[in-house]
Scaffold this motif. Structure first.
Motif, PDB file in Angstrom:
ATOM      1  N   ILE A  75      37.760  20.528  -9.137  1.00  0.00           N
ATOM      2  CA  ILE A  75      37.355  20.683  -7.734  1.00  0.00           C
ATOM      3  C   ILE A  75      37.711  22.078  -7.227  1.00  0.00           C
ATOM      4  CG2 ILE A  75      37.793  19.879  -5.373  1.00  0.00           C
ATOM      5  CD1 ILE A  75      38.152  17.034  -6.656  1.00  0.00           C
ATOM      6  N   GLU A  76      38.886  22.573  -7.586  1.00  0.00           N
ATOM      7  CA  GLU A  76      39.295  23.908  -7.138  1.00  0.00           C
ATOM      8  C   GLU A  76      38.406  24.995  -7.728  1.00  0.00           C
ATOM      9  OE1 GLU A  76      43.995  23.105  -6.213  1.00  0.00           O
ATOM     10  OE2 GLU A  76      43.433  23.649  -8.255  1.00  0.00           O
ATOM     11  N   ILE A  77      38.047  24.857  -8.980  1.00  0.00           N
ATOM     12  CA  ILE A  77      37.144  25.832  -9.610  1.00  0.00           C
ATOM     13  C   ILE A  77      35.794  25.822  -8.901  1.00  0.00           C
ATOM     14  CG2 ILE A  77      35.857  26.360 -11.719  1.00  0.00           C
ATOM     15  CD1 ILE A  77      38.403  25.253 -13.239  1.00  0.00           C
ATOM     16  N   VAL A  78      35.268  24.629  -8.640  1.00  0.00           N
ATOM     17  CA  VAL A  78      33.985  24.515  -7.933  1.00  0.00           C
ATOM     18  C   VAL A  78      34.093  25.126  -6.538  1.00  0.00           C
ATOM     19  CG1 VAL A  78      32.368  22.861  -6.903  1.00  0.00           C
ATOM     20  CG2 VAL A  78      33.157  22.546  -9.265  1.00  0.00           C
ATOM     21  N   ALA A  79      35.192  24.865  -5.836  1.00  0.00           N
ATOM     22  CA  ALA A  79      35.371  25.421  -4.492  1.00  0.00           C
ATOM     23  C   ALA A  79      35.347  26.950  -4.535  1.00  0.00           C
ATOM     24  CB  ALA A  79      36.680  24.924  -3.877  1.00  0.00           C
ATOM     25  N   GLY A  80      36.023  27.552  -5.504  1.00  0.00           N
ATOM     26  CA  GLY A  80      36.009  29.007  -5.632  1.00  0.00           C
ATOM     27  C   GLY A  80      34.607  29.547  -5.902  1.00  0.00           C
ATOM     28  N   LEU A  81      33.851  28.836  -6.725  1.00  0.00           N
ATOM     29  CA  LEU A  81      32.481  29.257  -7.020  1.00  0.00           C
ATOM     30  C   LEU A  81      31.582  29.128  -5.791  1.00  0.00           C
ATOM     31  CD1 LEU A  81      32.082  27.723 -10.596  1.00  0.00           C
ATOM     32  CD2 LEU A  81      32.396  30.144  -9.994  1.00  0.00           C
ATOM     33  N   VAL A  82      31.794  28.071  -5.005  1.00  0.00           N
ATOM     34  CA  VAL A  82      30.996  27.908  -3.781  1.00  0.00           C
ATOM     35  C   VAL A  82      31.303  29.034  -2.798  1.00  0.00           C
ATOM     36  CG1 VAL A  82      30.476  26.410  -1.807  1.00  0.00           C
ATOM     37  CG2 VAL A  82      30.728  25.410  -4.084  1.00  0.00           C
ATOM     38  N   VAL A  83      32.571  29.439  -2.704  1.00  0.00           N
ATOM     39  CA  VAL A  83      32.915  30.575  -1.843  1.00  0.00           C
ATOM     40  C   VAL A  83      32.180  31.824  -2.325  1.00  0.00           C
ATOM     41  CG1 VAL A  83      34.757  32.136  -1.072  1.00  0.00           C
ATOM     42  CG2 VAL A  83      35.167  29.669  -1.139  1.00  0.00           C
ATOM     43  N   ALA A  84      32.098  32.017  -3.629  1.00  0.00           N
ATOM     44  CA  ALA A  84      31.414  33.193  -4.177  1.00  0.00           C
ATOM     45  C   ALA A  84      29.921  33.188  -3.850  1.00  0.00           C
ATOM     46  CB  ALA A  84      31.618  33.257  -5.695  1.00  0.00           C
ATOM     47  N   ILE A  85      29.312  31.996  -3.882  1.00  0.00           N
ATOM     48  CA  ILE A  85      27.859  31.893  -3.722  1.00  0.00           C
ATOM     49  C   ILE A  85      27.448  31.715  -2.262  1.00  0.00           C
ATOM     50  CG2 ILE A  85      25.831  30.508  -4.358  1.00  0.00           C
ATOM     51  CD1 ILE A  85      27.465  29.815  -6.973  1.00  0.00           C
ATOM     52  N   ILE A  86      28.121  30.805  -1.562  1.00  0.00           N
ATOM     53  CA  ILE A  86      27.801  30.503  -0.160  1.00  0.00           C
ATOM     54  C   ILE A  86      29.117  30.494   0.614  1.00  0.00           C
ATOM     55  CG2 ILE A  86      26.561  28.965   1.417  1.00  0.00           C
ATOM     56  CD1 ILE A  86      25.437  27.566  -1.123  1.00  0.00           C
ATOM     57  N   PRO A  87      29.629  31.676   0.970  1.00  0.00           N
ATOM     58  CA  PRO A  87      30.981  31.748   1.545  1.00  0.00           C
ATOM     59  C   PRO A  87      31.183  30.945   2.819  1.00  0.00           C
ATOM     60  CG  PRO A  87      29.875  33.882   1.649  1.00  0.00           C
ATOM     61  CD  PRO A  87      29.014  32.979   0.835  1.00  0.00           C
ATOM     62  N   ARG A  88      30.165  30.819   3.644  1.00  0.00           N
ATOM     63  CA  ARG A  88      30.365  30.097   4.910  1.00  0.00           C
ATOM     64  C   ARG A  88      30.689  28.633   4.652  1.00  0.00           C
ATOM     65  NH1 ARG A  88      25.240  31.453   4.130  1.00  0.00           N
ATOM     66  NH2 ARG A  88      23.635  29.864   4.201  1.00  0.00           N
ATOM     67  N   TYR A  89      30.072  28.016   3.666  1.00  0.00           N
ATOM     68  CA  TYR A  89      30.358  26.616   3.353  1.00  0.00           C
ATOM     69  C   TYR A  89      31.525  26.487   2.379  1.00  0.00           C
ATOM     70  CZ  TYR A  89      25.977  25.933   5.767  1.00  0.00           C
ATOM     71  OH  TYR A  89      24.985  25.949   6.718  1.00  0.00           O
ATOM     72  N   GLY A  90      31.631  27.423   1.463  1.00  0.00           N
ATOM     73  CA  GLY A  90      32.750  27.401   0.530  1.00  0.00           C
ATOM     74  C   GLY A  90      34.079  27.537   1.238  1.00  0.00           C
ATOM     75  N   ALA A  91      34.120  28.385   2.262  1.00  0.00           N
ATOM     76  CA  ALA A  91      35.365  28.569   3.019  1.00  0.00           C
ATOM     77  C   ALA A  91      35.751  27.283   3.733  1.00  0.00           C
ATOM     78  CB  ALA A  91      35.211  29.709   4.017  1.00  0.00           C
ATOM     79  N   LEU A  92      34.769  26.569   4.262  1.00  0.00           N
ATOM     80  CA  LEU A  92      35.059  25.282   4.915  1.00  0.00           C
ATOM     81  C   LEU A  92      35.517  24.250   3.892  1.00  0.00           C
ATOM     82  CD1 LEU A  92      32.102  25.134   7.474  1.00  0.00           C
ATOM     83  CD2 LEU A  92      34.520  25.663   7.927  1.00  0.00           C
ATOM     84  N   LEU A  93      34.929  24.273   2.710  1.00  0.00           N
ATOM     85  CA  LEU A  93      35.361  23.377   1.634  1.00  0.00           C
ATOM     86  C   LEU A  93      36.810  23.665   1.256  1.00  0.00           C
ATOM     87  CD1 LEU A  93      34.824  21.275  -0.598  1.00  0.00           C
ATOM     88  CD2 LEU A  93      33.850  23.142  -1.976  1.00  0.00           C
ATOM     89  N   VAL A  94      37.146  24.933   1.102  1.00  0.00           N
ATOM     90  CA  VAL A  94      38.524  25.316   0.764  1.00  0.00           C
ATOM     91  C   VAL A  94      39.476  24.907   1.883  1.00  0.00           C
ATOM     92  CG1 VAL A  94      40.071  27.280   0.376  1.00  0.00           C
ATOM     93  CG2 VAL A  94      37.893  27.148  -0.846  1.00  0.00           C
ATOM     94  N   ALA A  95      39.084  25.102   3.132  1.00  0.00           N
ATOM     95  CA  ALA A  95      39.939  24.715   4.267  1.00  0.00           C
ATOM     96  C   ALA A  95      40.193  23.208   4.255  1.00  0.00           C
ATOM     97  CB  ALA A  95      39.308  25.145   5.588  1.00  0.00           C
ATOM     98  N   ALA A  96      39.160  22.434   4.028  1.00  0.00           N
ATOM     99  CA  ALA A  96      39.326  20.972   3.965  1.00  0.00           C
ATOM    100  C   ALA A  96      40.223  20.583   2.789  1.00  0.00           C
ATOM    101  CB  ALA A  96      37.960  20.293   3.842  1.00  0.00           C
ATOM    102  N   TRP A  97      40.025  21.236   1.665  1.00  0.00           N
ATOM    103  CA  TRP A  97      40.836  20.961   0.481  1.00  0.00           C
ATOM    104  C   TRP A  97      42.305  21.292   0.761  1.00  0.00           C
ATOM    105  CZ3 TRP A  97      40.284  17.946  -3.340  1.00  0.00           C
ATOM    106  CH2 TRP A  97      41.096  18.056  -4.464  1.00  0.00           C
ATOM    107  N   LEU A  98      42.554  22.413   1.403  1.00  0.00           N
ATOM    108  CA  LEU A  98      43.925  22.786   1.749  1.00  0.00           C
ATOM    109  C   LEU A  98      44.540  21.790   2.725  1.00  0.00           C
ATOM    110  CD1 LEU A  98      43.417  26.626   1.967  1.00  0.00           C
ATOM    111  CD2 LEU A  98      45.014  25.468   0.423  1.00  0.00           C
ATOM    112  N   ALA A  99      43.750  21.269   3.656  1.00  0.00           N
ATOM    113  CA  ALA A  99      44.260  20.240   4.580  1.00  0.00           C
ATOM    114  C   ALA A  99      44.698  19.006   3.791  1.00  0.00           C
ATOM    115  CB  ALA A  99      43.195  19.884   5.613  1.00  0.00           C
TER     116      ALA A  99
END
Length: 141
Positions: A75-99
């Motif tokens: 999941i963390e690897i996918v989240a990093g890749l999503v940030v690379a490709i679509i940062p606006r949604y990847g950043a929200l995914l990472v924020a939710a994951w960190l929560a």
């Protein structure tokens, strides 16, 4: 002074604004860190990740704590890749994951220092999302 001239006057010699540089810095961190931590779940060079999984979560997920942490790594690897490709949604995914990580750590009654650090990272991820959504609006205008 018009908004165009104000924007032009705030650009550096490289042609980028502080917002551009902040976006690049945050995007870089939130691509590299989740991928690095995710990969480390498989090799455990940094730490033994299983000890950070709350017992109550271990009780409800199938398999062992180690297997759960391998899923976390993916999941963390996918989240990093999503940030690379679509940062606006990847950043929200990472924020939710960190929560989720913060809730896990706090529920253990331990690792408050790591939970606090992850809260700072969560705020950084939200800042990246804000910058990314702003960039998207400017591109459409």
């Amino acid at each position: 002074m018009t908004s165009h001239s104000t924007e032009t006057s705030t650009r550096s010699a490289t042609g980028s604004t502080g917002n551009d540089r902040a976006f690049l810095l945050l995007r870089t961190v939130f691509v590299i860190a989740p991928i690095a931590f995710g990969l480390d779940k498989f090799v455990e060079v940094l730490t033994e990740w299983d000890r950070y999984l709350a017992p109550w979560i271990d009780d409800i997920v199938p398999g062992s704590a180690h297997q759960a942490m391998l899923v976390v790594g993916v999941i963390e690897i996918v989240a990093g890749l999503v940030v690379a490709i679509i940062p606006r949604y990847g950043a929200l995914l990472v924020a939710a994951w960190l929560a989720g990580i913060i809730a896990n750590l706090v529920s253990m009654g331990d690792f408050y220092d790591i939970a606090l650090r992850d809260f700072g990272l969560l705020v950084g991820a939200l800042a990246l999302a804000a910058l990314a959504f702003d960039r998207e609006r400017k591109c459409k205008a």
